[in-house]
Design a protein around this motif. Structure first.
Motif, PDB file in Angstrom:
ATOM      1  N   ARG A 142       0.858  -1.190   0.047  1.00  0.00           N
ATOM      2  CA  ARG A 142      -0.053  -0.001  -0.072  1.00  0.00           C
ATOM      3  C   ARG A 142       0.953   1.247   0.011  1.00  0.00           C
ATOM      4  O   ARG A 142       2.011   1.118   0.170  1.00  0.00           O
ATOM      5  CB  ARG A 142      -0.977  -0.134   1.115  1.00  0.00           C
TER       6      ARG A 142
ATOM      7  N   CYS B 143      -3.512  -4.635  -6.513  1.00  0.00           N
ATOM      8  CA  CYS B 143      -3.295  -3.982  -5.323  1.00  0.00           C
ATOM      9  C   CYS B 143      -3.853  -2.571  -5.085  1.00  0.00           C
ATOM     10  O   CYS B 143      -3.316  -1.515  -5.487  1.00  0.00           O
ATOM     11  CB  CYS B 143      -1.565  -3.796  -5.398  1.00  0.00           C
ATOM     12  N   PRO B 144      -5.248  -2.769  -4.844  1.00  0.00           N
ATOM     13  CA  PRO B 144      -6.078  -1.558  -4.631  1.00  0.00           C
ATOM     14  C   PRO B 144      -5.560  -0.459  -3.854  1.00  0.00           C
ATOM     15  O   PRO B 144      -5.943   0.547  -4.110  1.00  0.00           O
ATOM     16  CB  PRO B 144      -7.293  -2.091  -4.476  1.00  0.00           C
ATOM     17  N   GLU B 145      -4.569  -0.925  -2.894  1.00  0.00           N
ATOM     18  CA  GLU B 145      -4.246   0.154  -1.695  1.00  0.00           C
ATOM     19  C   GLU B 145      -2.839   0.947  -2.547  1.00  0.00           C
ATOM     20  O   GLU B 145      -2.232   1.740  -1.372  1.00  0.00           O
ATOM     21  CB  GLU B 145      -4.010  -0.439  -0.486  1.00  0.00           C
TER      22      GLU B 145
ATOM     23  N   GLU C 218      -0.954   3.376  -5.005  1.00  0.00           N
ATOM     24  CA  GLU C 218      -0.889   4.311  -6.039  1.00  0.00           C
ATOM     25  C   GLU C 218       0.400   4.588  -6.508  1.00  0.00           C
ATOM     26  O   GLU C 218       1.408   4.444  -6.223  1.00  0.00           O
ATOM     27  CB  GLU C 218      -1.249   5.834  -5.345  1.00  0.00           C
TER      28      GLU C 218
ATOM     29  N   LYS D 163       5.297  -2.662  -1.129  1.00  0.00           N
ATOM     30  CA  LYS D 163       4.568  -2.177  -2.596  1.00  0.00           C
ATOM     31  C   LYS D 163       6.001  -2.447  -3.658  1.00  0.00           C
ATOM     32  O   LYS D 163       5.494  -2.798  -4.732  1.00  0.00           O
ATOM     33  CB  LYS D 163       4.233  -0.710  -2.557  1.00  0.00           C
TER      34      LYS D 163
END
Length: 304
Positions: free
Chosen positions: A91, A118-120, A122, A281
């Motif tokens: 994340r 990995c939706p968390e 950016e 990440k």
């Protein structure tokens, strides 16, 4: 004053050159970030930023302080990661640097699937062909092409790098097909100016010895896609990676020249600063790129 918050605010302002952008990245307000930096300057007794209506710039003291706290904040993040559930859950914001052609052609199309997985996370990607300092410029990782120089960075191979000399059918019909590397020097060659050895193309003899050839031509460009366009237009021979020209070779709009003799070295690598606890990440993104590209990348599957 929360010193850690103030240091973080100053670091983001220094990185972005903007109170507004720093506030956006910190999910705060411009006024709060401005007060935090002002309080830090008061506490230190020194001005860290030159403020004007046009721009924010670091003072000499600000430069020195920024260099120190970037390392401190990174160590704090590493300590937090080592004991938190973030070790298993990717994340946060991932800052990535990559070369222009590879980034547009292959990295950008890979991003949507990764963000779905990995939706968390950016992602903030910067594409350019210059050599960046990951630590000084605040990048988590970079994609680098070719032969890696020795450095303190950790490198992981994402895919092989295959170069090929090629030209348009029209050019070869007009000028003839070279049958040995030495004949290349008599041709119009399209040179890559972003390399110190851009005027020397490397080949290998049948028994494995190096066979360098000095090339010349009327066009020098610092971008591989621009050289591809010139080759397609019949301006000369180009030595380019298959991740740029693989589809052209398959379509026949470019023709390989002395393909078996071109010297192959290096690869496509992910590089990142050394850390005892690699950020989840970064680890997740590199693992994903290895899975997507791998030892037989899609651009080589497209090439003959």
């Amino acid at each position: 004053m929360d010193r850690l918050a103030a240091m973080t605010a100053f670091a983001r302002v220094a990185e972005t050159g903007s109170f507004s952008e720093a506030a956006r990245r910190l999910r705060s307000s411009k006024s709060v970030v401005s007060r935090q930096v002002a309080a830090l300057e008061t506490d230190l007794g020194v001005r860290l930023l030159h403020r004007s209506t046009r721009a924010l710039t670091l003072t000499e003291a600000g430069h020195g302080y920024f260099d120190q706290i970037v390392r401190i904040l990174a160590e704090i993040d590493e300590a937090n990661l080592s004991v938190s559930h973030l070790q298993a859950a990717p994340r946060g914001r991932l800052r990535v640097n990559a070369p222009m052609s590879f980034g547009i052609r292959h990295l950008a199309p890979a991003i949507p699937d990764f963000l779905t997985r990995c939706p968390e996370v950016e992602i903030d990607i910067t594409l350019n062909d210059r050599f960046v300092d990951l630590v000084d410029e605040g990048f988590d990782m970079a994609v680098r092409i070719g032969h890696l120089i020795d450095s303190s960075l950790v490198a992981r191979r994402l895919a092989p790098l295959r170069r090929i000399v090629c030209a348009s059918p029209a050019y070869l019909a007009a000028r003839g097909l070279p049958t040995t590397p030495d004949e290349i020097s008599g041709h119009e060659c399209l040179c890559y100016s972003n390399m110190s050895a851009g005027n020397e193309w490397k080949f290998t003899t049948p028994d494995g010895r190096p066979w360098p050839v000095e090339v010349k031509g009327r066009l020098r460009v610092n971008n591989g896609d621009a050289l591809r366009v010139a080759a397609l237009e019949g301006l000369g021979l180009a030595c380019l990676p298959t991740f740029i020209v693989g589809e052209d070779l398959r379509a026949g709009t470019l023709v390989p020249v002395l393909a078996e003799a071109v010297h192959q070295e290096g690869g496509v690598f992910a590089v990142y600063p050394h850390a005892r606890h690699l950020s989840p990440k970064v680890r997740a993104f590199i693992d994903y790129l290895v899975e997507r590209f791998g030892p037989n990348p899609p651009w080589d599957r497209a090439a003959p």
